[in-house]
Scaffold this active site. Structure first.
Site, PDB file in Angstrom:
ATOM      1  N   CYS A   1       0.803  -1.235   0.000  1.00 55.63           N
ATOM      2  CA  CYS A   1       0.000   0.000   0.000  1.00 55.63           C
ATOM      3  C   CYS A   1       0.836   1.286   0.000  1.00 55.63           C
ATOM      4  O   CYS A   1       0.537   2.239  -0.720  1.00 55.63           O
ATOM      5  CB  CYS A   1      -0.945  -0.007   1.196  1.00 55.63           C
ATOM      6  SG  CYS A   1      -0.197  -0.624   2.715  1.00 55.63           S
TER       7      CYS A   1
ATOM      8  N   HIS B   1      -3.085   6.274   4.633  1.00 62.54           N
ATOM      9  CA  HIS B   1      -1.658   6.429   4.931  1.00 62.54           C
ATOM     10  C   HIS B   1      -1.179   7.807   4.455  1.00 62.54           C
ATOM     11  O   HIS B   1      -1.628   8.306   3.414  1.00 62.54           O
ATOM     12  CB  HIS B   1      -0.824   5.389   4.186  1.00 62.54           C
ATOM     13  CG  HIS B   1      -0.931   3.993   4.718  1.00 62.54           C
ATOM     14  ND1 HIS B   1      -1.572   3.658   5.873  1.00 62.54           N
ATOM     15  CD2 HIS B   1      -0.432   2.822   4.219  1.00 62.54           C
ATOM     16  CE1 HIS B   1      -1.472   2.344   6.067  1.00 62.54           C
ATOM     17  NE2 HIS B   1      -0.790   1.816   5.078  1.00 62.54           N
TER      18      HIS B   1
END
Ligand code: L14
Length: 335
Positions: A128, A240
């Site tokens: 990710c 994130h």
């Protein structure tokens, strides 16, 4: 078109259901697989209930065109043969095959065509943190080759799964109630804390998560770029953030970098400090793009650019990227 989701009950599995519905993915049949623990659970897709089947070594994948797998590297390795043997394309979210030479590692905005060559019928979805970084870096690479990157990540609880997100919420409640925090999913209490440790440590002192950013970035970008990362868990829930410093061969002006991000595929520019406009995970969870802001010249290096980027880890960092790979295969007629 028959599509399977393996690991349907997990955070990413659930996101697959949402993303496939949201994008009106052209499928005729959806089948869900999970562990014996999840088998029998029912989930709604386009108003219809689908029951999770137990993943087993049998012929259940006969007739499946695309299998999205997100049940951990161990399961992916153990069941790859079962899943692909009748011709299903396995788009795998785990770290099991990412660095194998005969497995393409794909972020459609960067290297979509790599997905066409897949001798084992498997395409790997990158980590990710790497996905969101390369989407942003691609815009700069188009201007001038990037030679090195320093990056510090601020990774949400979601990377460790649905139970970890629940644990973070529980920890906040417990601490505010004056009780000891329950700690199962992270090395330490995450609420009111940051933890500079994601995945396991390797011999060079970097964690595996940090080495993924080095190796996967090079593979996806077909580049000799060097990447030095520090990956940190922060108590945000599901997007994130990353502070990125990159060095290019040619000295770039801020204007051209800003323009490149503004035109970048999959990138949204959110950069107006005077108006307090910059990307933040709290407000960008559930969104598709990679958001970029805080663009500056590196004060230590005329060829250096600094920026901040945020993206939803479960969406672009996992389910959405995999579905975009599948959409590319369909559009290129190469399923
Ligand atoms: O490599 O815990 O796909 O945030 C991504 C999430 C590794 C762990 C991977 C986390 C995982 C990471």
């Amino acid at each position: 078109m028959k599509v399977a989701i393996v690991g349907a009950s997990g955070a990413v599995g659930q996101e697959f259901l949402k993303v496939l519905e949201e994008r009106n993915f052209p499928l005729d049949e959806l089948v869900l697989f999970g562990s014996s623990r999840s088998a029998g659970k029912k989930y709604t897709f386009k108003g219809k209930e689908i029951e999770v089947k137990e993943l087993q070594k049998n012929d259940d994948f006969k007739g499946v065109d695309i299998a999205f797998t997100s049940a951990g590297a161990g399961i992916s390795k153990e069941f790859a043969e079962t899943i692909t043997k009748y011709g299903a394309v396995m788009i795998d979210n785990s770290s099991a095959f990412r660095m194998d030479e005969d497995i393409p590692l794909v972020v459609p905005e960067v290297n979509a065509a790599d997905a066409k060559v897949r001798p084992r019928g498997i395409i790997a979805n990158p980590n990710c943190t790497t996905i969101q970084m390369v989407v942003a870096l691609k815009a700069i690479e188009n201007l001038s080759h990037i030679t090195r990157v320093h990056v510090a990540t601020y990774q949400a609880a979601s990377g460790a799964g649905a139970a970890a997100m629940a644990e973070l919420e529980q920890q906040y409640r417990e601490v505010l109630d004056g009780k000891p925090a329950t700690v199962n999913k992270f090395a330490y209490q995450l609420a009111f804390n940051v933890i500079p440790h994601i995945d396991v440590f390797t011999d060079n002192g970097y964690t595996k998560e940090e080495m993924k950013m080095y190796n996967e970035t090079r593979k996806i970008m077909h580049s000799d770029v060097m990447v030095s990362a520090t990956c940190v868990r922060v108590p945000s829930l599901r997007a994130h953030s990353e502070a990125v410093w990159c060095e290019t061969e040619r000295e770039l002006s801020l204007d051209e970098v800003r323009q490149a991000f503004a035109n970048g595929v999959g990138v949204v520019l959110q950069d107006n400090p005077a108006e307090k406009v910059y990307p933040m995970p709290l407000f960008l969870s559930g969104k598709d793009p990679v958001f970029v802001g805080r663009i500056r010249k590196d004060l230590t290096n005329p060829k250096g650019i600094s920026f901040w980027c945020v993206s939803d880890q479960i969406k672009k960092g996992a389910a959405l990227n995999a579905v975009q790979i599948a959409e590319y295969l369909i559009s290129e007629n190469t399923l």
